[in-house]
Design a protein around this motif. Structure first.
Motif, PDB file in Angstrom:
ATOM      1  N   LEU A 195       0.830  -1.208   0.000  1.00  0.00           N
ATOM      2  CA  LEU A 195       0.000   0.000   0.000  1.00  0.00           C
ATOM      3  C   LEU A 195       0.865   1.258   0.000  1.00  0.00           C
ATOM      4  O   LEU A 195       0.580   2.213  -0.735  1.00  0.00           O
ATOM      5  CB  LEU A 195      -0.931   0.008   1.207  1.00  0.00           C
ATOM      6  N   ARG A 250       1.986   1.962  -3.359  1.00  0.00           N
ATOM      7  CA  ARG A 250       0.897   2.485  -4.195  1.00  0.00           C
ATOM      8  C   ARG A 250       0.629   3.956  -3.882  1.00  0.00           C
ATOM      9  O   ARG A 250       0.250   4.738  -4.760  1.00  0.00           O
ATOM     10  CB  ARG A 250      -0.380   1.673  -3.950  1.00  0.00           C
ATOM     11  N   ASP A 298     -14.329   5.856  -3.742  1.00  0.00           N
ATOM     12  CA  ASP A 298     -13.545   6.813  -4.520  1.00  0.00           C
ATOM     13  C   ASP A 298     -13.738   8.267  -4.108  1.00  0.00           C
ATOM     14  O   ASP A 298     -12.954   9.131  -4.516  1.00  0.00           O
ATOM     15  CB  ASP A 298     -13.866   6.656  -6.010  1.00  0.00           C
ATOM     16  N   SER A 328      -7.314  -4.290   2.695  1.00  0.00           N
ATOM     17  CA  SER A 328      -7.455  -4.507   1.257  1.00  0.00           C
ATOM     18  C   SER A 328      -6.665  -3.404   0.573  1.00  0.00           C
ATOM     19  O   SER A 328      -7.021  -2.224   0.672  1.00  0.00           O
ATOM     20  CB  SER A 328      -8.928  -4.439   0.834  1.00  0.00           C
ATOM     21  N   VAL A 329      -5.584  -3.784  -0.093  1.00  0.00           N
ATOM     22  CA  VAL A 329      -4.717  -2.783  -0.716  1.00  0.00           C
ATOM     23  C   VAL A 329      -5.487  -1.972  -1.753  1.00  0.00           C
ATOM     24  O   VAL A 329      -5.346  -0.748  -1.839  1.00  0.00           O
ATOM     25  CB  VAL A 329      -3.480  -3.454  -1.346  1.00  0.00           C
ATOM     26  N   ASP A 330      -6.332  -2.641  -2.542  1.00  0.00           N
ATOM     27  CA  ASP A 330      -7.084  -1.931  -3.584  1.00  0.00           C
ATOM     28  C   ASP A 330      -8.039  -0.907  -2.991  1.00  0.00           C
ATOM     29  O   ASP A 330      -8.114   0.238  -3.460  1.00  0.00           O
ATOM     30  CB  ASP A 330      -7.862  -2.925  -4.448  1.00  0.00           C
ATOM     31  N   THR A 331      -8.785  -1.303  -1.957  1.00  0.00           N
ATOM     32  CA  THR A 331      -9.729  -0.374  -1.333  1.00  0.00           C
ATOM     33  C   THR A 331      -8.987   0.800  -0.701  1.00  0.00           C
ATOM     34  O   THR A 331      -9.356   1.962  -0.897  1.00  0.00           O
ATOM     35  CB  THR A 331     -10.574  -1.094  -0.266  1.00  0.00           C
ATOM     36  N   ALA A 339      -6.047   1.964  -1.372  1.00  0.00           N
ATOM     37  CA  ALA A 339      -5.427   2.803  -2.399  1.00  0.00           C
ATOM     38  C   ALA A 339      -6.463   3.704  -3.063  1.00  0.00           C
ATOM     39  O   ALA A 339      -6.176   4.860  -3.397  1.00  0.00           O
ATOM     40  CB  ALA A 339      -4.723   1.938  -3.444  1.00  0.00           C
ATOM     41  N   THR A 340      -7.689   3.188  -3.255  1.00  0.00           N
ATOM     42  CA  THR A 340      -8.768   4.005  -3.822  1.00  0.00           C
ATOM     43  C   THR A 340      -9.113   5.159  -2.883  1.00  0.00           C
ATOM     44  O   THR A 340      -9.294   6.303  -3.317  1.00  0.00           O
ATOM     45  CB  THR A 340     -10.018   3.145  -4.079  1.00  0.00           C
TER      46      THR A 340
END
Length: 350
Positions: free
Chosen positions: A27, A30, A86, A120-123, A125-126
């Motif tokens: 993270l 990112r 987002d 959650s890296v994706d969440t 990062a968003t």
């Protein structure tokens, strides 16, 4: 018995306890390019160190530091339910930078705190992408923060957000509302929606109405309208303050119009707002109708379409309105300052 003893003797790791340090490292990597886009003069050390370093710009002769901290509130519950991560980062930044702006401060830097049960890296990062966008809009640097993975503290898929901004203002130009007087004009800058306030009531109304994220709402999805990020007024207001004297500002957050405007008024003054000076946006019309919410409660809970109130001398009102409009704001002449009648509330809507 021997197998049980054997299992007990096996060493445990942080991962066994639910903390994924590799995810945390991923993270950070990112985040770094997002933060880099927000860099500005004054940043000496940012993401990655134990502390972030910032040098107050030398153009300030007598700098006064102004700080503000906030979260996003229960708007996060909709982010979880609707899988919309987002926009809440911009909300987080806006809540702090708009607050310190009202005292005339230029936001310099921002730090965030993101806490979850399982990262959650994706969440994440968003979310941080939204924070970085908010910082860009405010002209401040994202120079640090904290990501905390705490198993058992939060339900799966949920997280909490907090953050704070630090800004500076020249001591001689601080805005405290002390010069506000009868005859001054009240301008309102349009909001982008409900911003980040009143969402406990909004969620209750959504539940009562049976509304869904994908429902059409005047050509947009319900989730796009309800989750629209808080408008950041920093650049347009700093441009205005560079050209003329602003006597007072109020960021319309929790407490709505009638509770926030008095925070900048001298005791002997009253703000009179005219309800026909602006049209209640469709989102608020829907909330009022579906929730059966009375006018007084609307004005006490929501921004009702006005995210920032600006008070100027009557002679400057037209110029101020034109200047703000030239920088992209929608501006309403909401009303005027009058002498406060004995025992009267400091803000009324007529």
């Amino acid at each position: 018995m021997s197998d049980q003893n054997s299992s007990k003797s096996q060493g445990l790791s942080y991962r066994d306890a639910g903390v994924d340090m590799e995810a945390g490292d991923a993270l950070v990597e990112r985040i770094k390019p997002m933060a880099k886009k927000t860099m500005r003069d004054g940043v000496l050390a940012g993401i990655g160190g134990f502390g972030a370093l910032f040098e107050v710009p030398k153009r300030y002769k007598e700098p006064v530091l102004v700080s503000g901290t906030d979260g996003v509130g229960t708007k996060l519950k909709l982010a979880f339910d609707w899988n919309r991560h987002d926009t809440v980062g911009q909300d987080l930044v806006a809540m702090s930078v708009n607050d310190i702006l009202v005292q005339g401060a230029e936001p310099l830097f921002f730090l965030d705190y993101f806490a979850c049960g399982k990262l959650s890296v994706d969440t994440a990062a968003t979310v941080v992408g939204g924070i970085a966008k908010g910082c860009e809009l405010a002209g401040c640097a994202l120079i640090g923060g904290e990501t905390a993975e705490m198993p058992g503290m939060y339900p799966e898929g949920e997280y909490d957000l907090a953050g704070f901004a630090v800004g500076a203002v020249e001591k001689s130009t601080m805005i405290d509302g002390s010069t506000i007087a009868p005859g001054d004009v009240i301008l309102g800058l349009a909001s982008s929606g409900a911003h980040s306030n009143g969402y406990s009531l909004i969620r209750k109304i959504i539940d009562r109405a049976g509304a869904k994220a994908t429902d059409d709402f005047h050509g947009q999805s319900m989730s796009d309208v309800v989750m629209a990020p808080t408008r950041i007024y920093v650049k347009s207001m700093l441009a205005l303050m560079a050209k003329m004297t602003v006597k007072g500002m109020a960021h319309i957050t929790g407490g709505g119009l009638v509770e926030n405007v008095p925070r900048v008024l001298p005791e002997n003054t009253q703000a009179v707002l005219h309800r026909d000076a602006w049209q209640l946006p469709k989102l608020f019309q829907w909330l009022q109708k579906e929730g059966g919410v009375e006018d007084a409660e609307m004005h006490r809970v929501f921004n009702c379409g006005v995210g920032m109130v600006v008070i100027v001398n009557a002679a400057d009102a037209a110029t101020a309105k034109a200047q703000l409009e030239s920088t992209g704001e929608t501006v309403y002449q909401l009303g005027e300052i009058v002498a406060r009648p004995a025992g009267a509330h400091q803000t009324i809507v007529i």
